[in-house]
Structures are given as structure tokens and as C-alpha cells.
Write a protein that holds these residues in place. Structure first.
Motif, PDB file in Angstrom:
ATOM      1  N   THR A   1       2.814   1.802  -3.995  1.00  0.00           N
ATOM      2  CA  THR A   1       2.193   3.111  -4.242  1.00  0.00           C
ATOM      3  C   THR A   1       1.462   3.623  -2.999  1.00  0.00           C
ATOM      4  OG1 THR A   1       0.249   2.061  -5.193  1.00  0.00           O
ATOM      5  CG2 THR A   1       1.988   2.752  -6.737  1.00  0.00           C
ATOM      6  N   PHE A   2       1.048   2.695  -2.145  1.00  0.00           N
ATOM      7  CA  PHE A   2       0.599   3.087  -0.803  1.00  0.00           C
ATOM      8  C   PHE A   2       0.786   1.909   0.131  1.00  0.00           C
ATOM      9  CE2 PHE A   2      -2.223   3.954   2.754  1.00  0.00           C
ATOM     10  CZ  PHE A   2      -1.816   5.241   3.062  1.00  0.00           C
ATOM     11  N   ASP A   3       1.362   2.185   1.294  1.00  0.00           N
ATOM     12  CA  ASP A   3       1.622   1.127   2.272  1.00  0.00           C
ATOM     13  C   ASP A   3       0.800   1.371   3.531  1.00  0.00           C
ATOM     14  OD1 ASP A   3       2.586  -0.872   3.859  1.00  0.00           O
ATOM     15  OD2 ASP A   3       4.603  -0.030   4.105  1.00  0.00           O
ATOM     16  N   SER A   4      -0.380   0.743   3.571  1.00  0.00           N
ATOM     17  CA  SER A   4      -1.215   0.870   4.774  1.00  0.00           C
ATOM     18  C   SER A   4      -0.720  -0.080   5.854  1.00  0.00           C
ATOM     19  CB  SER A   4      -2.665   0.529   4.436  1.00  0.00           C
ATOM     20  OG  SER A   4      -2.766  -0.872   4.175  1.00  0.00           O
ATOM     21  N   GLY A   5       0.164  -0.993   5.469  1.00  0.00           N
ATOM     22  CA  GLY A   5       0.618  -2.037   6.392  1.00  0.00           C
ATOM     23  C   GLY A   5      -0.110  -3.348   6.123  1.00  0.00           C
ATOM     24  N   GLY A   6      -1.254  -3.266   5.448  1.00  0.00           N
ATOM     25  CA  GLY A   6      -2.046  -4.474   5.222  1.00  0.00           C
ATOM     26  C   GLY A   6      -2.745  -4.880   6.511  1.00  0.00           C
ATOM     27  N   ILE A   7      -2.940  -6.181   6.728  1.00  0.00           N
ATOM     28  CA  ILE A   7      -3.616  -6.654   7.946  1.00  0.00           C
ATOM     29  C   ILE A   7      -2.843  -6.208   9.192  1.00  0.00           C
ATOM     30  CG2 ILE A   7      -4.291  -8.717   9.251  1.00  0.00           C
ATOM     31  CD1 ILE A   7      -6.148  -8.109   6.891  1.00  0.00           C
ATOM     32  N   SER A   8      -1.514  -6.187   9.113  1.00  0.00           N
ATOM     33  CA  SER A   8      -0.713  -5.629  10.215  1.00  0.00           C
ATOM     34  C   SER A   8      -0.718  -4.109  10.047  1.00  0.00           C
ATOM     35  CB  SER A   8       0.724  -6.153  10.146  1.00  0.00           C
ATOM     36  OG  SER A   8       0.763  -7.531   9.869  1.00  0.00           O
ATOM     37  N   ILE A   9      -1.911  -3.551  10.167  1.00  0.00           N
ATOM     38  CA  ILE A   9      -2.111  -2.151   9.729  1.00  0.00           C
ATOM     39  C   ILE A   9      -1.293  -1.151  10.558  1.00  0.00           C
ATOM     40  CG2 ILE A   9      -4.137  -1.658  11.169  1.00  0.00           C
ATOM     41  CD1 ILE A   9      -5.374  -0.471   8.482  1.00  0.00           C
ATOM     42  N   LYS A  10      -0.891  -0.074   9.891  1.00  0.00           N
ATOM     43  CA  LYS A  10      -0.090   0.969  10.540  1.00  0.00           C
ATOM     44  C   LYS A  10      -0.977   1.867  11.387  1.00  0.00           C
ATOM     45  CE  LYS A  10       3.494   1.509   6.956  1.00  0.00           C
ATOM     46  NZ  LYS A  10       4.643   1.136   7.808  1.00  0.00           N
ATOM     47  N   PRO A  11      -0.404   2.543  12.383  1.00  0.00           N
ATOM     48  CA  PRO A  11      -1.164   3.573  13.102  1.00  0.00           C
ATOM     49  C   PRO A  11      -1.521   4.713  12.153  1.00  0.00           C
ATOM     50  CG  PRO A  11       1.061   3.267  14.028  1.00  0.00           C
ATOM     51  CD  PRO A  11       0.971   2.407  12.831  1.00  0.00           C
TER      52      PRO A  11
ATOM     53  N   MET B   1      -2.745  -3.177   0.962  1.00  0.00           N
ATOM     54  CA  MET B   1      -4.005  -2.833   1.634  1.00  0.00           C
ATOM     55  C   MET B   1      -4.563  -4.030   2.399  1.00  0.00           C
ATOM     56  SD  MET B   1      -4.847   0.339   0.988  1.00  0.00           S
ATOM     57  CE  MET B   1      -6.615   0.581   0.857  1.00  0.00           C
ATOM     58  N   PRO B   2      -5.409  -3.762   3.384  1.00  0.00           N
ATOM     59  CA  PRO B   2      -5.957  -4.855   4.198  1.00  0.00           C
ATOM     60  C   PRO B   2      -7.328  -5.342   3.708  1.00  0.00           C
ATOM     61  CG  PRO B   2      -6.352  -2.760   5.281  1.00  0.00           C
ATOM     62  CD  PRO B   2      -5.760  -2.446   3.945  1.00  0.00           C
ATOM     63  N   GLY B   3      -7.510  -5.517   2.418  1.00  0.00           N
ATOM     64  CA  GLY B   3      -8.804  -5.947   1.869  1.00  0.00           C
ATOM     65  C   GLY B   3      -9.186  -7.351   2.328  1.00  0.00           C
TER      66      GLY B   3
ATOM     67  N   THR C   1       2.514  -8.309   7.709  1.00  0.00           N
ATOM     68  CA  THR C   1       2.193  -7.902   6.325  1.00  0.00           C
ATOM     69  C   THR C   1       2.701  -6.494   6.018  1.00  0.00           C
ATOM     70  OG1 THR C   1       0.035  -6.969   6.887  1.00  0.00           O
ATOM     71  CG2 THR C   1       0.110  -9.333   6.369  1.00  0.00           C
ATOM     72  N   ASP C   2       3.192  -5.808   7.061  1.00  0.00           N
ATOM     73  CA  ASP C   2       3.763  -4.475   6.845  1.00  0.00           C
ATOM     74  C   ASP C   2       5.220  -4.567   6.373  1.00  0.00           C
ATOM     75  OD1 ASP C   2       3.869  -1.770   6.712  1.00  0.00           O
ATOM     76  OD2 ASP C   2       3.981  -1.423   8.880  1.00  0.00           O
ATOM     77  N   ALA C   3       5.813  -5.741   6.466  1.00  0.00           N
ATOM     78  CA  ALA C   3       7.159  -5.917   5.903  1.00  0.00           C
ATOM     79  C   ALA C   3       6.974  -6.430   4.481  1.00  0.00           C
ATOM     80  CB  ALA C   3       7.966  -6.882   6.762  1.00  0.00           C
ATOM     81  N   GLU C   4       6.317  -5.582   3.666  1.00  0.00           N
ATOM     82  CA  GLU C   4       5.899  -5.994   2.321  1.00  0.00           C
ATOM     83  C   GLU C   4       6.935  -5.654   1.257  1.00  0.00           C
ATOM     84  OE1 GLU C   4       5.252  -3.154   3.586  1.00  0.00           O
ATOM     85  OE2 GLU C   4       5.727  -1.829   1.915  1.00  0.00           O
ATOM     86  N   GLY C   5       7.745  -4.622   1.543  1.00  0.00           N
ATOM     87  CA  GLY C   5       8.732  -4.190   0.549  1.00  0.00           C
ATOM     88  C   GLY C   5       9.666  -5.324   0.195  1.00  0.00           C
ATOM     89  N   ARG C   6      10.128  -6.017   1.230  1.00  0.00           N
ATOM     90  CA  ARG C   6      11.088  -7.115   1.005  1.00  0.00           C
ATOM     91  C   ARG C   6      10.450  -8.256   0.235  1.00  0.00           C
ATOM     92  NH1 ARG C   6      12.135  -7.645   7.354  1.00  0.00           N
ATOM     93  NH2 ARG C   6      11.606  -5.454   7.174  1.00  0.00           N
ATOM     94  N   LEU C   7       9.107  -8.375   0.344  1.00  0.00           N
ATOM     95  CA  LEU C   7       8.431  -9.463  -0.373  1.00  0.00           C
ATOM     96  C   LEU C   7       8.412  -9.182  -1.879  1.00  0.00           C
ATOM     97  CD1 LEU C   7       5.429 -10.075   2.069  1.00  0.00           C
ATOM     98  CD2 LEU C   7       7.482 -11.493   1.788  1.00  0.00           C
TER      99      LEU C   7
END
Ligand code: BES
Ligand code: ZN
Ligand code: ZN
Length: 501
Positions: A269-279, A322-324, A347-353
Motif C-alpha cells: 500500500t506504500f513502498d518507502s523502500g524500508g531501511i534501503s529507503i528510496k530517494p 516502512m523503515p520503522g 529491503t526495497d526489493a520487498e514485492g518479491r518477498l
């Protein structure tokens, strides 16, 4: 909103606007014959053509106010262009144009005249209808002032007696049903992440399908996901305060069938990238990262309405990335539903996970004849194919053939990408069974190879819609926001897929 009627030749039509198409060739002809059109129009047509203003160019519009007619308020002449360049896409754009005119001129009843079109195939009806419906689509849920000037019109397809067939009716009805699925998908994908959390998406789905007798839904929360060892999905969910969900939607046909199709959709629902955060640039667009999920929900709705003769199930993993403080970190290793261990290097390659668990679960418990997943999976597919064509990844030539044909007929284009096994070398991990990223090159292919690890040899198709799911430029009927890509494609393919299940 739609009606089909024959065009009376003996009495004047009562209409706010009569839409008449002419091709360039027809306009050029010096001796024009109007035999397909009612005689009461002929004099007006002669007067109109005497001006020589209208060339019949593609998308050219001239509004003409009849001088002698009493109940035909306007005639809108629309250029068809050159007949040999006409396609479902160009006709869909004309449908969109008609809807725009209906609004601009506040016409209540619009008669779309088809009698003089000698190309009046299924695809013409389908594309015109789609275009008109797209032209009426608005996403204004969050505007406090809706555009009140916008009139809802009634569109009456008018043809001669031979054109007025049960088949016409069926094509029209099927199209309207399909577009309803498209609209559901677009409405969902367009919602921002604060209005569409995993929980809200699941609640919506349950509620939405409670209106369809042929459909059952099941929603899992975190506890159920833990019980079922969806650890790859759970690892993505860890960094967010929003609880994850897994949505299952089952369609049962009227007659029992042992054929089964599975549809799987990425629901981030939202992909911030997580710890591997997006620009930060364009990060807002990552609200669309659940477009795969939206497409599957739209397809399931289309299935309920079009009623294919086999079982279909939708499997939708839903999380917020999210990078909580509790977020999964690069280097972490998790064990997916099928027991394979994954080293998470980005962590931004989360979709495949999340898809790993969903695909493995669908393959092992549902055992479909074919699985198709939709995912806004990689930026790399956008680099490769741009935003008009989605990446098609499969080892099944039969599935590729059916889907490519559907793509070419619906203008939801697909391009087949390679899935050679040597690409799998890229996702070999030193410490786990696989890692979740490859090298820089061929990123959409290594992503597909990663997914393949979780398909248990069930025939499978992966469609990477990262480029086609939203903000597609230069297609009139996709003005901005979500496209609903995938729904028309699958709806078209439903019948043809049956023979390979
Ligand atoms: N949701 C993105 C992919 C994406 C990118 C969708 C652009 C739409 C537009 C996905 O989760 C992602 O971030 N993929 C990474 C993978 C990489 C880290 C291996 C990507 O493509 O950069
Ligand atoms: Zn990502
Ligand atoms: Zn993503």
C-alpha cells in the motif's frame, strides 16, 4: 447508460447530439452517397460538406446545427481518419472523445450512429464503449467540490436492422462488466496510502464481494500469517505500524469444474523502500505499489460478472513497507512459506518477498492449472519497456501466446522477456538459499527468477506492471493516476485460458 436502437429512416430522431463518423476517404469522394443514413439527413449533409471545412481527419470534430430538422439538436461529425490505421486503440480514443463532447455540450441523449461504418465488428463496439466509459471515469473522492456541471449522459448506439443482433448486446454487456472491474481497480490504486492501508484494503474487499453470490473471501491477519509461516511477508510488514493482511478471493462457476486459475497480486500500500529507503523525488507514486492487488480484485469482479466456466482464486499479500524501528534490515535471513531461506540484501526489493509466500501458498494448497501474478515489481522493467508495455515472464509458450493475443486485442500490451535459467546464478546467496537482489543488470529478469523459486513447478506467468500501472502519458483514456492495467487483458483471456488449465 447505454442502449442499442435501430436508426429510424422514416421519422426524425429525437436527440441532443447525433454522432456521425466519416473517414477521410469518404469526405474526399465527390459523389457522396448517404444510403446508410436516413433520407431526412441528406440535405443537411450536403450543406455541411459544401463548406469543405471537415476533412475527416482522425479525431477531427465539427459540431453542426441542422437548419431544417426539428428534433436533431446537433450533429457531431467526427473524423475516422484513414480506415487502414483504425484499431481498437484508435477507436477507444474516439469513444473517450465522444464522452468529452457529451460533457462539454451538456448533452443528455447522444446517438452514436454506426450504420455507415462497414467495419462494425465486435472490437468497434467494445472499444467505443470502453472509451466512453473511460471518458466518464473520475477520481474525485477527495475533492470537496465535485464538478457539478458534469452531466451524466445516455449513449444510444444506433445501427441498422442487420446490425441489431443479440451478439451486439452481449459484446456491449460484457464490455460494461469488464470496465466495472477496471474502475474498481483504478479506484483502489488511486487511493493514497493513508486511506488504503492493508487493513482497509482487506475490509473493502470483503465488503465489496459480499454483493457477489459466486464469490467468497477470506482474510488473514498477522496471527494467521504467523501460524501459516508467511515469514517473508511478515518480514516486510515489520517496519510499519500498519498490520499486514492476506486476502483470498474464490470464484466458483455455476457448473462444477476441476479447472483452476490462480491470480496473485502485489499489494504494497506504500513502498518507502524500508531501511534501503528510496530517494524522496516521486516517492508519492509508491502509493500505486498495490496496483497488482487492485488488478486482481478487478479481475475477480470481472469474473463474477462474465462467469467463466472454471474456478478462479485471487491471492493478495498486503503490507506497507516502512523503515520503522523494528524493520527488517539488510543482511537479515528469513524462511519463506515453502521452507526456502532468503537473504534480504535490499529491503526495497520487498514485492518479491511478499509474493514468494503468496505464490508458494497458492501453488501448494490450491494447485491451479496456471498462476498469473501482477506486480509493480521493478524499475528496471520501466527502463526496458517504458510505460505502454508490461513485461511478460513465463516458460509456458501456450500461456504466452494466449496472453499476447489478448494484449494485442485489448491494447494492454505485453512483451515477452527471457527467463533462461542462467539468470538464477544472480540470486544465489552465500549464506541462504537465495538472495532478494541480483546485480544491476537485467533487474526485472532476476526478480522474475526469484519469484520462480516459489512456484513449485506450477505453470506460471509473471507480469511486471511497474511501467503501465499509473501515470501513462499519451493515452487519452488514461489521463492520470491508475490505469487498471491487467483487468481488460485477463477479462479478454478468460475464455481462451480455459483450454490450458
Ligand atoms: N515498487 C518498486 C518498483 C517500482 C519502481 C515500481 C518504479 C514502480 C515504479 C519495487 O519494490 C522496488 O523498489 N524495486 C527495486 C528493486 C531493486 C532494489 C532490486 C527497483 O526496481 O529499484
Ligand atoms: Zn521496493
Ligand atoms: Zn515495491
Amino acid at each position: 447508460m447505454f442502449q442499442i436502437a435501430t436508426l429510424p429512416h422514416d421519422r426524425e430522431l429525437k436527440t441532443d447530439g447525433m454522432i456521425i463518423f466519416f473517414s477521410r476517404r469518404f469526405v474526399k469522394k465527390r459523389q457522396k452517397t448517404y444510403a446508410d443514413l436516413p433520407p431526412y439527413l441528406w440535405e443537411e449533409l450536403d450543406r455541411f460538406f459544401a463548406f469543405k471545412d471537415f476533412k475527416g481527419d482522425y479525431k477531427e470534430i465539427t459540431v453542426y446545427y441542422p437548419q431544417k430538422l426539428k428534433t436533431v439538436k446537433r450533429i457531431l461529425f467526427i473524423g475516422f481518419g484513414d480506415l487502414d490505421t483504425l484499431s481498437s486503440h484508435t477507436i477507444r480514443e474516439l469513444g473517450y472523445l465522444i464522452a468529452g463532447q457529451q460533457k462539454k455540450l451538456s448533452m443528455r441523449r447522444v446517438h452514436v450512429v454506426l450504420c455507415n461504418l462497414h467495419v462494425c465488428d465486435d472490437y468497434v463496439i467494445r472499444s467505443l464503449t470502453e472509451g466512453i466509459l473511460y471518458g466518464n471515469y473520475r477520481f474525485d473522492e477527495y475533492k470537496s467540490k465535485k464538478d457539478e456541471k458534469e452531466w451524466k449522459g445516455k449513449y444510444i448506439f444506433t445501427c441498422n436492422k442487420t446490425g441489431y443482433t443479440p451478439r451486439f448486446r452481449k459484446v456491449l454487456l460484457d464490455t460494461v462488466n469488464t470496465v466495472q472491474g477496471v474502475e474498481t481497480a483504478r479506484n483502489l490504486a488511486n487511493k493514497p496510502s493513508n486511506h488504503l492501508t492493508p487493513r482497509l484494503l482487506a475490509d473493502f474487499t470483503k465488503q465489496h464481494f459480499s454483493n457477489f453470490a459466486s464469490i467468497e473471501t477470506e482474510i488473514w491477519d498477522r496471527k494467521k500469517l504467523e501460524e501459516h509461516k508467511f515469514n517473508a511477508l511478515l518480514s516486510v510488514a515489520k517496519g510499519s505500524r500498519e498490520e499486514p493482511r492476506f486476502i483470498q478471493i474464490k470464484y466458483t462457476p455455476r457448473k462444477k469444474s476441476n479447472k483452476k486459475l490462480a491470480l496473485v497480486g502485489k499489494g504494497v500500500t506504500f513502498d518507502s523502500g524500508g531501511i534501503s529507503i528510496k530517494p524522496s523525488a516521486k516517492m508519492d507514486e509508491m502509493k500505486f505499489d498495490m496496483s497488482g492487488a487492485a488488478a486482481v480484485i478487478g479481475c475477480m469482479q470481472a469474473a463474477a460478472l462474465l462467469k467463466p466456466d472454471y474456478e478462479i482464486a485471487g491471492f493478495i499479500p498486503v503490507v506497507e513497507n516502512m523503515p520503522g524501528g523494528n524493520a527488517v534490515k539488510p543482511g537479515d535471513i528469513v524462511t519463506a512459506y515453502n521452507g526456502k531461506t532468503i537473504e534480504i540484501l535490499n529491503t526495497d526489493a520487498e514485492g518479491r518477498l511478499i509474493l514468494a509466500d503468496a505464490l508458494a501458498y497458492a501453488a501448494e494448497t490450491y494447485k491451479p492449472g496456471l498462476m498469473i501474478d501482477f506486480a509493480t515489481l521493478t524499475g528496471s522493467v520501466v527502463v526496458a519497456l517504458g510505460n505502454r508495455i508490461a513485461g511478460l515472464f513465463t516458460k509456458s509458450d501456450k500461456a504466452a501466446k494466449i496472453l499476447t493475443e489478448a494484449a494485442n486485442n485489448t491494447d494492454e500490451y505485453l512483451w515477452r522477456m527471457p527467463v533462461h535459467d542462467f539468470y538464477s546464478k544472480e540470486i544465489e546467496s552465500k549464506v541462504a538459499d537465495v538472495k532478494n537482489i541480483g546485480s544491476r543488470w537485467g533487474g526485472s529478469i532476476t526478480a522474475a527468477k526469484f519469484l520462480e523459486e516459489f512456484t513449485s513447478n506450477i505453470p506460471w506467468v509473471h507480469i511486471d506492471i511497474a511501467g503501465t500501472a499509473y501515470n501513462v502519458s499519451d493515452v487519452d483514456y488514461w489521463p492520470n493516476g491508475a490505469t487498471g492495467f491487467g483487468v481488460r487483458l485477463i477479462a479478454y483471456a478468460f475464455k481462451r485460458l480455459e483450454k490450458i488449465l
